[in-house]
Design a protein around this motif. Structure first.
Motif, PDB file in Angstrom:
ATOM      1  N   MET A 166       0.908  -1.210   0.039  1.00 17.31           N
ATOM      2  CA  MET A 166      -0.029   0.082   0.065  1.00 17.31           C
ATOM      3  C   MET A 166       0.831   1.222   0.063  1.00 17.31           C
ATOM      4  N   TRP A 167       1.931   1.193   0.698  1.00 12.13           N
ATOM      5  CA  TRP A 167       2.911   2.259   0.896  1.00 12.13           C
ATOM      6  C   TRP A 167       3.482   2.684  -0.422  1.00 12.13           C
ATOM      7  N   GLN A 168       3.801   1.778  -1.351  1.00 12.41           N
ATOM      8  CA  GLN A 168       4.545   1.638  -2.534  1.00 12.41           C
ATOM      9  C   GLN A 168       3.217   2.292  -3.587  1.00 12.41           C
ATOM     10  N   ILE A 169       2.208   1.955  -3.453  1.00 10.12           N
ATOM     11  CA  ILE A 169       0.981   2.283  -4.266  1.00 10.12           C
ATOM     12  C   ILE A 169       0.725   3.730  -4.093  1.00 10.12           C
ATOM     13  N   ALA A 170       0.850   4.142  -2.783  1.00 11.32           N
ATOM     14  CA  ALA A 170       0.773   5.681  -2.536  1.00 11.32           C
ATOM     15  C   ALA A 170       1.884   6.474  -3.119  1.00 11.32           C
ATOM     16  N   VAL A 171       3.183   5.966  -2.760  1.00 11.95           N
ATOM     17  CA  VAL A 171       4.360   6.532  -3.635  1.00 11.95           C
ATOM     18  C   VAL A 171       4.237   6.963  -4.953  1.00 11.95           C
ATOM     19  N   ASN A 172       3.716   5.607  -5.693  1.00 10.73           N
ATOM     20  CA  ASN A 172       3.437   5.565  -7.083  1.00 10.73           C
ATOM     21  C   ASN A 172       2.502   6.709  -7.733  1.00 10.73           C
ATOM     22  N   MET A 173       1.541   7.042  -6.639  1.00 13.19           N
ATOM     23  CA  MET A 173       0.224   7.807  -6.857  1.00 13.19           C
ATOM     24  C   MET A 173       0.753   9.357  -6.499  1.00 13.19           C
ATOM     25  N   GLY A 174       1.918   9.455  -5.968  1.00 13.13           N
ATOM     26  CA  GLY A 174       2.654  10.907  -5.850  1.00 13.13           C
ATOM     27  C   GLY A 174       2.732  11.212  -4.475  1.00 13.13           C
ATOM     28  N   PHE A 175       2.445  10.436  -3.512  1.00  8.13           N
ATOM     29  CA  PHE A 175       2.417  11.071  -2.144  1.00  8.13           C
ATOM     30  C   PHE A 175       3.853  10.961  -1.545  1.00  8.13           C
ATOM     31  N   GLU A 176       4.096  11.955  -1.054  1.00  8.16           N
ATOM     32  CA  GLU A 176       5.392  12.270  -0.449  1.00  8.16           C
ATOM     33  C   GLU A 176       5.728  11.482   0.735  1.00  8.16           C
ATOM     34  N   THR A 177       7.135  11.087   0.917  1.00  6.09           N
ATOM     35  CA  THR A 177       7.336  10.652   2.105  1.00  6.09           C
ATOM     36  C   THR A 177       7.886  11.777   3.258  1.00  6.09           C
ATOM     37  N   CYS A 178       7.361  11.665   4.369  1.00  7.42           N
ATOM     38  CA  CYS A 178       7.737  12.432   5.417  1.00  7.42           C
ATOM     39  C   CYS A 178       9.014  11.906   6.088  1.00  7.42           C
ATOM     40  N   HIS A 179      10.246  12.532   6.470  1.00  8.11           N
ATOM     41  CA  HIS A 179      11.261  12.082   7.015  1.00  8.11           C
ATOM     42  C   HIS A 179      11.283  12.498   8.179  1.00  8.11           C
ATOM     43  N   GLN A 180      11.453  11.720   9.377  1.00  6.48           N
ATOM     44  CA  GLN A 180      11.666  11.913  10.725  1.00  6.48           C
ATOM     45  C   GLN A 180      12.317  13.191  10.894  1.00  6.48           C
ATOM     46  N   LYS A 181      13.124  13.801  10.279  1.00 12.06           N
ATOM     47  CA  LYS A 181      13.801  14.843  10.680  1.00 12.06           C
ATOM     48  C   LYS A 181      13.169  16.109  10.159  1.00 12.06           C
TER      49      LYS A 181
END
Length: 136
Positions: A112-127
């Protein structure tokens, strides 16, 4: 309960928000298996971004502990029916060991995470999260 993002102990639920590990704008539901209590300022900073997948094992530990604490203190197993959407009944869910529970979460969240990335969702890095304590 420990915060997923900061590791600090969350003492009062009134000081927390329920964060959608996978953003609500992606999953469009409030099912328990995707919710995790976090500090309010962290939830606002994360917004509709995806957490780093390296946090998934910690998410699984927190979720498993919460489920067992809920049941141990008399919570009704029926309330855990959201987890049936992961392809598991509540009695089996309660019998999973730590590795089996992590496998269940990996098998659910990673694709599901990979699908969201493929759809353009950005990753929020902890920093990038607002890790400062909120001033009241």
């Amino acid at each position: 309960m420990e915060s997923l993002y900061t590791g600090e102990i969350l003492h009062e639920m009134k000081d927390c928000d329920l964060d959608h590990f996978l953003p609500w704008s992606f999953v469009a539901h409030n099912q328990l298996w995707n919710l995790i209590p976090v500090e309010k300022n962290i939830n606002r900073s994360k917004n509709d971004r995806l957490p780093e997948l390296r946090l998934l094992p910690k998410m699984a530990v927190i979720q498993k502990q919460a489920i067992h604490t809920y049941v141990d203190f008399g919570g009704k197993v029926k309330a855990l029916e959201d987890f049936c959407d992961l392809g598991i009944d509540t009695q089996t869910l309660l019998s999973l060991n730590d590795q089996e529970f992590l496998n269940l979460y990996n098998n659910t969240f990673v694709p599901m995470w990979q699908i969201a990335v493929n759809m353009g969702f950005e990753t929020c890095h902890q920093k990038e999260l607002n890790l400062k304590k909120e001033v009241r």
